[in-house]
Design a protein around this motif. Structure first.
Motif, PDB file in Angstrom:
ATOM      1  N   LEU A  20      -7.274   1.153  -9.830  1.00  0.00           N
ATOM      2  CA  LEU A  20      -6.470   1.116  -8.876  1.00  0.00           C
ATOM      3  C   LEU A  20      -6.770   1.866  -7.645  1.00  0.00           C
ATOM      4  CD1 LEU A  20      -3.561   2.591 -10.861  1.00  0.00           C
ATOM      5  CD2 LEU A  20      -3.375   0.544  -9.860  1.00  0.00           C
ATOM      6  N   PHE A  21      -7.517   2.978  -7.722  1.00  0.00           N
ATOM      7  CA  PHE A  21      -7.915   3.817  -6.479  1.00  0.00           C
ATOM      8  C   PHE A  21      -9.454   3.366  -5.852  1.00  0.00           C
ATOM      9  CE2 PHE A  21      -4.517   6.411  -7.710  1.00  0.00           C
ATOM     10  CZ  PHE A  21      -4.010   7.104  -6.241  1.00  0.00           C
ATOM     11  N   ARG A  22      -9.860   2.496  -6.801  1.00  0.00           N
ATOM     12  CA  ARG A  22     -11.352   2.107  -6.102  1.00  0.00           C
ATOM     13  C   ARG A  22     -11.457   0.407  -5.859  1.00  0.00           C
ATOM     14  NH1 ARG A  22     -10.876   7.156  -5.703  1.00  0.00           N
ATOM     15  NH2 ARG A  22     -10.640   7.497  -7.882  1.00  0.00           N
ATOM     16  N   PRO A  23     -11.410  -0.368  -6.653  1.00  0.00           N
ATOM     17  CA  PRO A  23     -11.307  -1.854  -6.211  1.00  0.00           C
ATOM     18  C   PRO A  23     -10.063  -2.217  -5.656  1.00  0.00           C
ATOM     19  CG  PRO A  23     -11.484  -1.701  -8.658  1.00  0.00           C
ATOM     20  CD  PRO A  23     -11.895  -0.196  -8.147  1.00  0.00           C
ATOM     21  N   LEU A  24      -8.866  -1.960  -6.154  1.00  0.00           N
ATOM     22  CA  LEU A  24      -7.714  -2.363  -5.646  1.00  0.00           C
ATOM     23  C   LEU A  24      -7.423  -1.691  -4.088  1.00  0.00           C
ATOM     24  CD1 LEU A  24      -4.724  -3.733  -5.842  1.00  0.00           C
ATOM     25  CD2 LEU A  24      -4.007  -1.749  -6.665  1.00  0.00           C
ATOM     26  N   PHE A  25      -7.877  -0.353  -3.984  1.00  0.00           N
ATOM     27  CA  PHE A  25      -7.556   0.318  -2.915  1.00  0.00           C
ATOM     28  C   PHE A  25      -8.453  -0.255  -1.733  1.00  0.00           C
ATOM     29  CE2 PHE A  25      -8.468   3.485   0.505  1.00  0.00           C
ATOM     30  CZ  PHE A  25      -7.259   4.257   0.486  1.00  0.00           C
ATOM     31  N   PHE A  26      -9.895  -0.384  -1.822  1.00  0.00           N
ATOM     32  CA  PHE A  26     -10.797  -0.842  -0.960  1.00  0.00           C
ATOM     33  C   PHE A  26     -10.785  -2.466  -0.638  1.00  0.00           C
ATOM     34  CE2 PHE A  26     -12.469   3.363  -2.056  1.00  0.00           C
ATOM     35  CZ  PHE A  26     -12.656   3.910  -0.745  1.00  0.00           C
ATOM     36  N   ARG A  27     -10.723  -3.175  -1.764  1.00  0.00           N
ATOM     37  CA  ARG A  27     -10.811  -4.681  -1.629  1.00  0.00           C
ATOM     38  C   ARG A  27      -9.607  -5.207  -1.201  1.00  0.00           C
ATOM     39  NH1 ARG A  27     -13.214  -7.747  -1.323  1.00  0.00           N
ATOM     40  NH2 ARG A  27     -14.348  -8.940  -2.907  1.00  0.00           N
ATOM     41  N   ARG A  28      -8.499  -4.724  -1.605  1.00  0.00           N
ATOM     42  CA  ARG A  28      -7.292  -5.459  -0.993  1.00  0.00           C
ATOM     43  C   ARG A  28      -6.885  -4.605   0.117  1.00  0.00           C
ATOM     44  NH1 ARG A  28      -3.642  -9.050  -3.044  1.00  0.00           N
ATOM     45  NH2 ARG A  28      -1.408  -8.923  -2.218  1.00  0.00           N
ATOM     46  N   TYR A  29      -6.863  -3.421   0.340  1.00  0.00           N
ATOM     47  CA  TYR A  29      -6.262  -2.679   1.405  1.00  0.00           C
ATOM     48  C   TYR A  29      -7.399  -1.938   2.443  1.00  0.00           C
ATOM     49  CZ  TYR A  29      -2.502  -3.186  -1.834  1.00  0.00           C
ATOM     50  OH  TYR A  29      -1.410  -3.678  -2.819  1.00  0.00           O
ATOM     51  N   GLY A  30      -8.520  -2.215   2.347  1.00  0.00           N
ATOM     52  CA  GLY A  30      -9.422  -1.545   2.927  1.00  0.00           C
ATOM     53  C   GLY A  30      -9.382  -2.120   4.259  1.00  0.00           C
ATOM     54  N   PHE A  54       0.915  -1.165  -0.083  1.00  0.00           N
ATOM     55  CA  PHE A  54       0.132   0.021   0.157  1.00  0.00           C
ATOM     56  C   PHE A  54       0.838   1.196  -0.247  1.00  0.00           C
ATOM     57  CE2 PHE A  54      -2.176   3.454   2.328  1.00  0.00           C
ATOM     58  CZ  PHE A  54      -3.318   3.437   1.771  1.00  0.00           C
ATOM     59  N   SER A  55       1.790   1.273   0.955  1.00  0.00           N
ATOM     60  CA  SER A  55       2.760   2.512   1.017  1.00  0.00           C
ATOM     61  C   SER A  55       3.756   2.819  -0.330  1.00  0.00           C
ATOM     62  CB  SER A  55       3.724   2.434   2.182  1.00  0.00           C
ATOM     63  OG  SER A  55       2.843   2.102   3.274  1.00  0.00           O
ATOM     64  N   ALA A  56       4.063   1.774  -0.808  1.00  0.00           N
ATOM     65  CA  ALA A  56       4.728   1.776  -2.155  1.00  0.00           C
ATOM     66  C   ALA A  56       3.711   2.208  -3.325  1.00  0.00           C
ATOM     67  CB  ALA A  56       5.462   0.423  -2.583  1.00  0.00           C
ATOM     68  N   LEU A  57       2.424   1.628  -3.432  1.00  0.00           N
ATOM     69  CA  LEU A  57       1.513   2.034  -4.657  1.00  0.00           C
ATOM     70  C   LEU A  57       0.959   3.444  -4.438  1.00  0.00           C
ATOM     71  CD1 LEU A  57      -0.141  -1.604  -5.153  1.00  0.00           C
ATOM     72  CD2 LEU A  57       1.264  -0.409  -6.779  1.00  0.00           C
ATOM     73  N   PHE A  58       0.649   3.655  -3.171  1.00  0.00           N
ATOM     74  CA  PHE A  58      -0.157   4.958  -2.980  1.00  0.00           C
ATOM     75  C   PHE A  58       0.613   6.070  -2.466  1.00  0.00           C
ATOM     76  CE2 PHE A  58      -3.330   1.402  -3.286  1.00  0.00           C
ATOM     77  CZ  PHE A  58      -4.113   1.858  -4.360  1.00  0.00           C
ATOM     78  N   VAL A  59       1.752   5.801  -2.101  1.00  0.00           N
ATOM     79  CA  VAL A  59       2.510   6.890  -1.490  1.00  0.00           C
ATOM     80  C   VAL A  59       3.718   6.923  -2.137  1.00  0.00           C
ATOM     81  CG1 VAL A  59       3.690   8.180   0.667  1.00  0.00           C
ATOM     82  CG2 VAL A  59       1.523   6.760   0.889  1.00  0.00           C
ATOM     83  N   GLY A  60       4.763   6.153  -2.482  1.00  0.00           N
ATOM     84  CA  GLY A  60       5.802   5.911  -2.967  1.00  0.00           C
ATOM     85  C   GLY A  60       5.868   6.449  -4.428  1.00  0.00           C
ATOM     86  N   VAL A  61       5.037   5.905  -5.223  1.00  0.00           N
ATOM     87  CA  VAL A  61       4.831   6.088  -6.465  1.00  0.00           C
ATOM     88  C   VAL A  61       4.651   7.520  -6.786  1.00  0.00           C
ATOM     89  CG1 VAL A  61       3.865   5.471  -8.692  1.00  0.00           C
ATOM     90  CG2 VAL A  61       4.728   3.442  -7.189  1.00  0.00           C
ATOM     91  N   GLY A  73      -1.587  -3.393 -10.524  1.00  0.00           N
ATOM     92  CA  GLY A  73      -2.790  -3.524  -9.785  1.00  0.00           C
ATOM     93  C   GLY A  73      -3.721  -4.539 -10.328  1.00  0.00           C
ATOM     94  N   ILE A  74      -3.814  -4.673 -11.580  1.00  0.00           N
ATOM     95  CA  ILE A  74      -4.661  -5.802 -12.151  1.00  0.00           C
ATOM     96  C   ILE A  74      -4.261  -7.404 -11.377  1.00  0.00           C
ATOM     97  CG2 ILE A  74      -5.107  -7.252 -14.072  1.00  0.00           C
ATOM     98  CD1 ILE A  74      -5.303  -4.561 -15.688  1.00  0.00           C
ATOM     99  N   LEU A  75      -2.737  -7.335 -11.527  1.00  0.00           N
ATOM    100  CA  LEU A  75      -2.278  -8.635 -10.952  1.00  0.00           C
ATOM    101  C   LEU A  75      -2.601  -8.899  -9.535  1.00  0.00           C
ATOM    102  CD1 LEU A  75       1.270  -8.592 -12.641  1.00  0.00           C
ATOM    103  CD2 LEU A  75      -0.567 -10.147 -13.197  1.00  0.00           C
ATOM    104  N   LEU A  76      -2.589  -7.753  -8.664  1.00  0.00           N
ATOM    105  CA  LEU A  76      -2.679  -7.861  -7.173  1.00  0.00           C
ATOM    106  C   LEU A  76      -4.371  -8.051  -7.016  1.00  0.00           C
ATOM    107  CD1 LEU A  76      -0.338  -4.995  -6.076  1.00  0.00           C
ATOM    108  CD2 LEU A  76      -0.173  -7.360  -5.519  1.00  0.00           C
ATOM    109  N   LEU A  77      -5.154  -7.271  -7.815  1.00  0.00           N
ATOM    110  CA  LEU A  77      -6.534  -7.602  -7.559  1.00  0.00           C
ATOM    111  C   LEU A  77      -6.773  -9.168  -7.854  1.00  0.00           C
ATOM    112  CD1 LEU A  77      -8.595  -4.624  -9.314  1.00  0.00           C
ATOM    113  CD2 LEU A  77      -8.754  -5.659  -6.886  1.00  0.00           C
TER     114      LEU A  77
END
Length: 213
Positions: free
Chosen positions: A123-133, A15-22, A46-50
């Motif tokens: 990236l900011f909706r399904p990945l953010f909420f489903r993986r990191y919510g 989460f930190s790498a994707l949404f802050v670091g990048v 993001g697609i791979l992580l989802l």
């Protein structure tokens, strides 16, 4: 370290790498021309992580109601902000694209939803909420964090108005997805709002060439 803590730590690092670091790297270390390359790479990751997120089903992105009154009100407000903001900051740019460069304008209308709005929403909706919510104590806090980080993702433009617009938009997109359960509504609003801003002229703030003005 037990498996649950190990998994949580891995999610925090991701989460930190994707949404802050990048976003910070793009804002301070990379040239503006790298913007779409970074977005493309992030979308692939993001697609791979989802795909690897337990319980996530791609079909769920096609479900959910579309609250038309909310969308229409938000789009009307976007149009008002677009016209007022353009008149205040760049009066010569008001409806510049449809009047002076209609071919470019039509190309933006077609490509923006596919090449910008869709990747950002994945990236900011399904990945953010489903993986990191699960990293947040409540959905409400997650929605506010989502709005803040969506705004930070646009830090490269170095413009307070861009930051404000993307924070407000990010909050509404996040609410539509996480609270109302509609990825389609979030994507539709994002796509059309962007088209409106480019049509009115305020979209000049979002040109990659405007970075660091």
């Amino acid at each position: 370290m037990d498996p649950a803590r190990r998994r949580r730590l891995r999610l925090v690092i991701e989460f930190s790498a994707l949404f802050v670091g990048v976003p910070l790297t793009l804002a301070f270390l990379l040239p503006p021309t790298a913007m779409f390359t970074v977005l493309g790479v992030m979308t692939g990751v993001g697609i791979l992580l989802l795909h690897r997120t337990p319980g996530f089903d791609w079909a769920e992105l096609l479900r959910g109601p579309v609250p038309w009154p909310v969308l229409l009100a938000a789009l009307a407000l976007t149009a008002a902000v677009g016209v007022a903001g353009t008149l205040a900051l760049f009066p010569h740019m008001l409806f510049f694209l449809p009047k002076q460069q209609p071919s470019l304008w039509l190309m933006i209308l077609v490509l923006y939803p596919l090449l910008s709005a869709l990747p950002q929403e994945l990236l900011f909706r399904p990945l953010f909420f489903r993986r990191y919510g699960q990293l947040f104590p409540s959905v409400r806090i997650a929605v506010w964090a989502n709005a803040l980080l969506f705004s930070v993702a646009h830090l490269m433009y170095a413009d307070p108005l861009v930051m404000g617009i993307t924070f407000a938009g990010g909050w509404l997109f996040g609410w539509l997805y996480a609270v109302r359960g509609s990825f389609g509504a979030a994507l539709l609003l994002h796509a059309v709002a962007g088209q409106i801003l480019f049509t009115t002229g305020l979209g000049i703030l979002f040109y990659s060439g405007a970075v660091g003005r």
